[in-house]
Design a protein around this motif. Sequence first.
Motif, PDB file in Angstrom:
ATOM      1  N   UNK B 209      13.543 -15.100 -11.785  1.00 47.03           N
ATOM      2  CA  UNK B 209      14.397 -16.000 -10.521  1.00 47.03           C
ATOM      3  C   UNK B 209      15.627 -14.429 -10.693  1.00 47.03           C
ATOM      4  N   UNK B 210      16.427 -15.044 -10.403  1.00 46.11           N
ATOM      5  CA  UNK B 210      18.316 -14.076 -10.158  1.00 46.11           C
ATOM      6  C   UNK B 210      19.330 -15.112 -11.221  1.00 46.11           C
ATOM      7  N   UNK B 211      18.794 -15.994 -12.280  1.00 45.74           N
ATOM      8  CA  UNK B 211      19.874 -16.445 -13.089  1.00 45.74           C
ATOM      9  C   UNK B 211      18.795 -16.966 -14.429  1.00 45.74           C
ATOM     10  N   UNK B 212      19.878 -16.589 -15.303  1.00 43.96           N
ATOM     11  CA  UNK B 212      18.828 -17.566 -17.139  1.00 43.96           C
ATOM     12  C   UNK B 212      19.392 -19.152 -16.146  1.00 43.96           C
ATOM     13  N   UNK B 213      18.207 -19.122 -16.664  1.00 44.92           N
ATOM     14  CA  UNK B 213      18.146 -20.824 -16.310  1.00 44.92           C
ATOM     15  C   UNK B 213      18.037 -21.565 -17.569  1.00 44.92           C
ATOM     16  N   UNK B 214      18.718 -22.346 -19.146  1.00 41.87           N
ATOM     17  CA  UNK B 214      18.713 -22.354 -20.027  1.00 41.87           C
ATOM     18  C   UNK B 214      17.854 -24.061 -20.227  1.00 41.87           C
ATOM     19  N   UNK B 215      16.165 -23.567 -20.770  1.00 44.33           N
ATOM     20  CA  UNK B 215      15.498 -24.641 -21.526  1.00 44.33           C
ATOM     21  C   UNK B 215      15.726 -25.930 -21.393  1.00 44.33           C
ATOM     22  N   UNK B 216      14.835 -26.304 -21.843  1.00 43.97           N
ATOM     23  CA  UNK B 216      14.772 -27.429 -22.586  1.00 43.97           C
ATOM     24  C   UNK B 216      15.545 -27.880 -23.919  1.00 43.97           C
ATOM     25  N   UNK B 217      15.287 -27.190 -24.756  1.00 46.30           N
ATOM     26  CA  UNK B 217      15.800 -26.978 -26.011  1.00 46.30           C
ATOM     27  C   UNK B 217      17.428 -26.477 -26.228  1.00 46.30           C
ATOM     28  N   UNK B 218      17.368 -25.494 -25.100  1.00 44.02           N
ATOM     29  CA  UNK B 218      18.956 -25.565 -24.757  1.00 44.02           C
ATOM     30  C   UNK B 218      19.930 -26.276 -24.404  1.00 44.02           C
ATOM     31  N   UNK B 219      18.837 -26.737 -23.706  1.00 49.86           N
ATOM     32  CA  UNK B 219      19.968 -27.917 -23.441  1.00 49.86           C
ATOM     33  C   UNK B 219      19.996 -29.009 -23.993  1.00 49.86           C
ATOM     34  N   UNK B 220      18.718 -28.801 -24.604  1.00 50.95           N
ATOM     35  CA  UNK B 220      19.793 -29.906 -26.582  1.00 50.95           C
ATOM     36  C   UNK B 220      20.230 -29.127 -26.822  1.00 50.95           C
TER      37      UNK B 220
END
Lengths: 173, 240
Positions: B209-220
């Motif tokens: 992808x063209x940008x970092x998408x924070x994952x499940x644990x990062x969203x927590x």
Amino acid sequence: MSQTENPARPAVRILRFDRVQRIAHWANAALFGILMATALPLYFGSLSTVVGRRHLVAEIHLWAGIALPVPIIGSLIGPWGARLRRDVRRIDLWTRDEIRWLRNLGSTTPMLDKYNPGQKLNAIFTAGAVVVMLATGSVMQWFGLFPLTWRTGATFVHDAVAFAVFVVVFTRP
Amino acid sequence: MLPASEQPADEGSPGKVAVGRRVFLGMAALGAAGIAFGAKVQHLVGGAVGSGLGGLLPGGDRFRIYTITGTLPEISRDEYRLVVSGLVQGPTSFTLADLEAMPRTKLVRDFQCVTGWRVPDVHWEGVRLSELLDTVGILPGAVAVSFDSYDGADTESLTLDQARLPDVIVAHRMLDAPVTTEHGGPVRLYVAPMFGYKSLKWLSAIRVVDQVQPGYWEQNGYPVNGWIDGSTGPTSPGTP
């Protein structure tokens, strides 16, 4: 009044533990039971896959842990805790006889007070375990506040003391 | 005369020693020392003990098994597919046999959870993520890699530079055996320089992808760049 005149009524009634002590004892035992029961699936992967709902189990374990000092502290402070405080002093202070019993790993027979030295040791271990488990559990829960080596050390100690608690609870004669 | 049990403890009498206080304080001191030095002790005792004393117990697992959904996704080895798509030259679906046929990278590294538990010297085996990305071909404009799990809940992401580190692998073997369902099998991610939550289990898809998408644990609340050495930026001076 003698026993022969009224056999239904005992001559002497010994109050070993008052209501505050009994409530504190059973509240503490219940919390220990919850903590030990929830600890198993949190620790053993094979069990956790059977039980599932790890998040809920962890949440129960956390809150039971936070509540753990409440019965002890709540019953010790205040005017209602006089008898319990006196018993804590009994458990704290050991006679030479009792220390000899401990040094000989229980092979001598000491003169007994209200508590025998084994009961005293168990109470002291329980108090120590509560403090250590609270401290290490806090490091594991609020891990962001502590360096990584502390977290690993705390996990190590928490596991080891948990193991000791299971041994003491299930093998104590 | 009062029965023996009703006599108050005689504090003043000679020969009585505050054993209770000493044992209690001793336990507390030992606990504090354990927090400070337990990691070193554990390291010395090594793989035999694993995370705590579980290795000594019959049937005791050394890993803590986490799931987000509360269930373990069962994926048969034959039906397993890893779909690589996004900013790639040729979107590809890999079977387990495809992955096993690719060049293998073996690592012997700790599994370190962000909360503290650690399993020392775990054997990992799989395909370097960089190799997989080279196979499909990255298009210009690609910045990051996102990962999906068969559990339908967990997601992760790495920058392209992180994904290209030599110790980031798509693992199909772990602990000298095919990765078990508990551990995220048949195929999981293993990001050696980062905390365990970055090593997504039951890997189902990789999207460039063209940008970092924070994952499940990062969203927590966990750090996006979960370097074990404590660095917080996208690159870590401690990585090879």
